[in-house]
Design a protein around this motif. Structure first.
Motif, mmCIF file in Angstrom:
data_model
loop_
_atom_site.group_PDB
_atom_site.id
_atom_site.type_symbol
_atom_site.label_atom_id
_atom_site.label_comp_id
_atom_site.label_asym_id
_atom_site.label_seq_id
_atom_site.Cartn_x
_atom_site.Cartn_y
_atom_site.Cartn_z
ATOM 1 N N PRO A 93 -0.744 9.163 6.297
ATOM 2 C CA PRO A 93 0.160 9.796 7.273
ATOM 3 C C PRO A 93 -0.522 10.577 8.394
ATOM 4 C CG PRO A 93 0.205 10.976 5.198
ATOM 5 C CD PRO A 93 -0.584 9.728 4.956
ATOM 6 N N LYS A 94 -1.833 10.771 8.334
ATOM 7 C CA LYS A 94 -2.596 11.452 9.398
ATOM 8 C C LYS A 94 -2.223 12.927 9.562
ATOM 9 C CE LYS A 94 -4.444 7.434 10.647
ATOM 10 N NZ LYS A 94 -3.595 6.532 9.821
ATOM 11 N N GLY A 95 -1.755 13.543 8.505
ATOM 12 C CA GLY A 95 -1.419 14.966 8.606
ATOM 13 C C GLY A 95 -2.641 15.865 8.562
ATOM 14 N N GLN A 96 -3.763 15.351 8.072
ATOM 15 C CA GLN A 96 -5.010 16.112 7.934
ATOM 16 C C GLN A 96 -4.768 17.421 7.178
ATOM 17 O OE1 GLN A 96 -7.252 14.152 8.889
ATOM 18 N NE2 GLN A 96 -6.155 12.880 10.363
ATOM 19 N N CYS A 97 -3.896 17.370 6.168
ATOM 20 C CA CYS A 97 -3.511 18.585 5.447
ATOM 21 C C CYS A 97 -4.536 19.009 4.402
ATOM 22 C CB CYS A 97 -2.149 18.402 4.798
ATOM 23 S SG CYS A 97 -2.095 17.059 3.581
ATOM 24 N N GLY A 98 -5.319 18.072 3.897
ATOM 25 C CA GLY A 98 -6.325 18.388 2.893
ATOM 26 C C GLY A 98 -5.777 18.491 1.477
ATOM 27 N N ALA A 99 -4.502 18.128 1.282
ATOM 28 C CA ALA A 99 -3.900 18.219 -0.058
ATOM 29 C C ALA A 99 -4.582 17.289 -1.058
ATOM 30 C CB ALA A 99 -2.409 17.893 0.017
ATOM 31 N N CYS A 100 -5.240 16.252 -0.560
ATOM 32 C CA CYS A 100 -5.943 15.304 -1.431
ATOM 33 C C CYS A 100 -7.247 15.873 -1.973
ATOM 34 C CB CYS A 100 -6.223 14.017 -0.654
ATOM 35 S SG CYS A 100 -7.243 14.272 0.826
ATOM 36 N N GLY A 101 -7.692 16.982 -1.364
ATOM 37 C CA GLY A 101 -8.960 17.581 -1.772
ATOM 38 C C GLY A 101 -10.124 17.185 -0.903
ATOM 39 N N CYS B 207 2.710 19.090 0.818
ATOM 40 C CA CYS B 207 1.241 19.059 0.946
ATOM 41 C C CYS B 207 0.596 20.385 0.559
ATOM 42 C CB CYS B 207 0.842 18.673 2.369
ATOM 43 S SG CYS B 207 1.167 19.938 3.631
ATOM 44 N N GLY B 208 1.357 21.479 0.657
ATOM 45 C CA GLY B 208 0.834 22.780 0.248
ATOM 46 C C GLY B 208 0.085 23.541 1.317
ATOM 47 N N LYS B 209 0.066 23.033 2.540
ATOM 48 C CA LYS B 209 -0.646 23.712 3.628
ATOM 49 C C LYS B 209 -0.058 25.104 3.875
ATOM 50 C CE LYS B 209 -3.832 22.992 6.922
ATOM 51 N NZ LYS B 209 -5.195 22.507 6.665
ATOM 52 N N CYS B 210 1.266 25.199 3.870
ATOM 53 C CA CYS B 210 1.921 26.489 4.099
ATOM 54 C C CYS B 210 1.673 27.443 2.936
ATOM 55 C CB CYS B 210 3.417 26.287 4.317
ATOM 56 S SG CYS B 210 4.262 25.486 2.929
ATOM 57 N N VAL B 211 1.601 26.896 1.737
ATOM 58 C CA VAL B 211 1.380 27.709 0.538
ATOM 59 C C VAL B 211 0.062 28.458 0.628
ATOM 60 C CG1 VAL B 211 1.061 27.654 -1.969
ATOM 61 C CG2 VAL B 211 2.767 26.174 -0.907
ATOM 62 N N SER B 212 -0.978 27.756 1.054
ATOM 63 C CA SER B 212 -2.308 28.376 1.150
ATOM 64 C C SER B 212 -2.420 29.282 2.365
ATOM 65 C CB SER B 212 -3.384 27.289 1.221
ATOM 66 O OG SER B 212 -3.185 26.440 2.340
#
Length: 276
Positions: free
Chosen positions: A45-53, A175-180
């Protein structure tokens, strides 16, 4: 005049020489890129969120193609559909994924929460927290400057009129970006099948919590004692729901018992799951 022309000619010659050298070096030392990596990256999806690690979609695509132990279902925003495509491309097996969305555990709106001070600094939650824990009387509540909104790579969060962030469950990928990003640790990843949730994170004792926010959990324990599934416990004066034990009661008793309505039913969540 001749000297200036000579200098220009020399500089052009030097530039051309190094240009040729660099071009030859690039050709000689160029590394062949596995075309499968690009194919995998294209379905992400190209979100570059880093949720995958991994540091972005490109790095995950490279790892899942070249490393045998990297599974194809680490892309949280892509959910099951993307995991299936990555598995098909890489020849790996994708596991079952549980859809999640971000949930705010605070109802300290402008009308409910008491303001202890006026903050006129940088409109940033982390910066505001450095000044006596933020402008609100409750030092556990949402500061309201929208760090989570700005951090969301998918546009699933927006600031509501009441001063709290609003999550669009149909867009949120979990994705958890907001959580962190939240300095108050108020955002949690919630499964779509959780029937109820406590929307307060205050650890102040009952009278103090209620004085600072009329929507606060006062830690009275009525919800805990009324729950027939043992899904609620008290943690430092605030109720916590164990989503593994919580059942979808027709008329949750805990909602009726809560004197401040700090427990909310997750209305519309199942409909959101169908469109996710």
């Amino acid at each position: 005049m001749n000297t200036a022309i000579m200098i220009i000619v020399v500089l052009v010659g030097i530039g051309a020489f190094f240009g040729v050298v660099l071009a030859l070096a690039d050709k000689k030392f160029a590394m062949e890129v596995n075309p499968l990596i690009q194919e995998v990256e294209e379905v992400l999806p190209k979100g570059q969120c880093g949720a995958c690690g991994f540091a972005g979609c490109a790095k995950y695509a490279e790892a899942v193609v070249e490393q045998e132990d990297v599974p194809p279902d680490l892309c949280v925003p892509g959910k099951a559909a993307v995991a299936a495509k990555v598995a098909e491309l890489t020849g790996k097996k994708a596991g079952a994924s549980v859809p999640r969305y971000a949930h705010l555990k605070c109802r300290g709106t402008r009308t409910a929460a008491v303001m202890a001070a006026r903050y006129e600094g940088v409109p940033d939650c982390a910066a505001a927290k450095l000044v006596q824990g933020g402008p609100k009387g409750c030092k556990y509540g949402c500061i309201g400057f929208g760090n989570c909104v700005r951090a969301c790579p998918f546009g699933a969060l927006s600031m509501g009129e009441d001063g709290l962030p609003v999550v669009d469950k149909s867009i949120c990928t979990g994705c958890g970006k907001c959580v962190s990003t939240c300095p108050q640790a108020l955002l949690v990843l919630q499964t779509f099948d959780a029937p109820v949730q406590v929307e307060c994170s205050s650890h102040d004792k009952g009278p103090a919590a209620r004085k600072l926010c009329k929507n606060a959990c006062i830690g009275c324990g009525l919800c805990m004692r009324s729950c027939t599934h043992g899904a609620i416990r008290l943690d430092r004066f605030v109720a916590v729901v164990d989503t593994e034990k919580c059942r979808d009661c027709e008329e949750p008793v805990c909602l009726a018992k809560c004197p401040t309505k700090a427990i909310s039913q997750m209305i519309g969540v199942r409909a959101a799951e169908k469109t996710a």
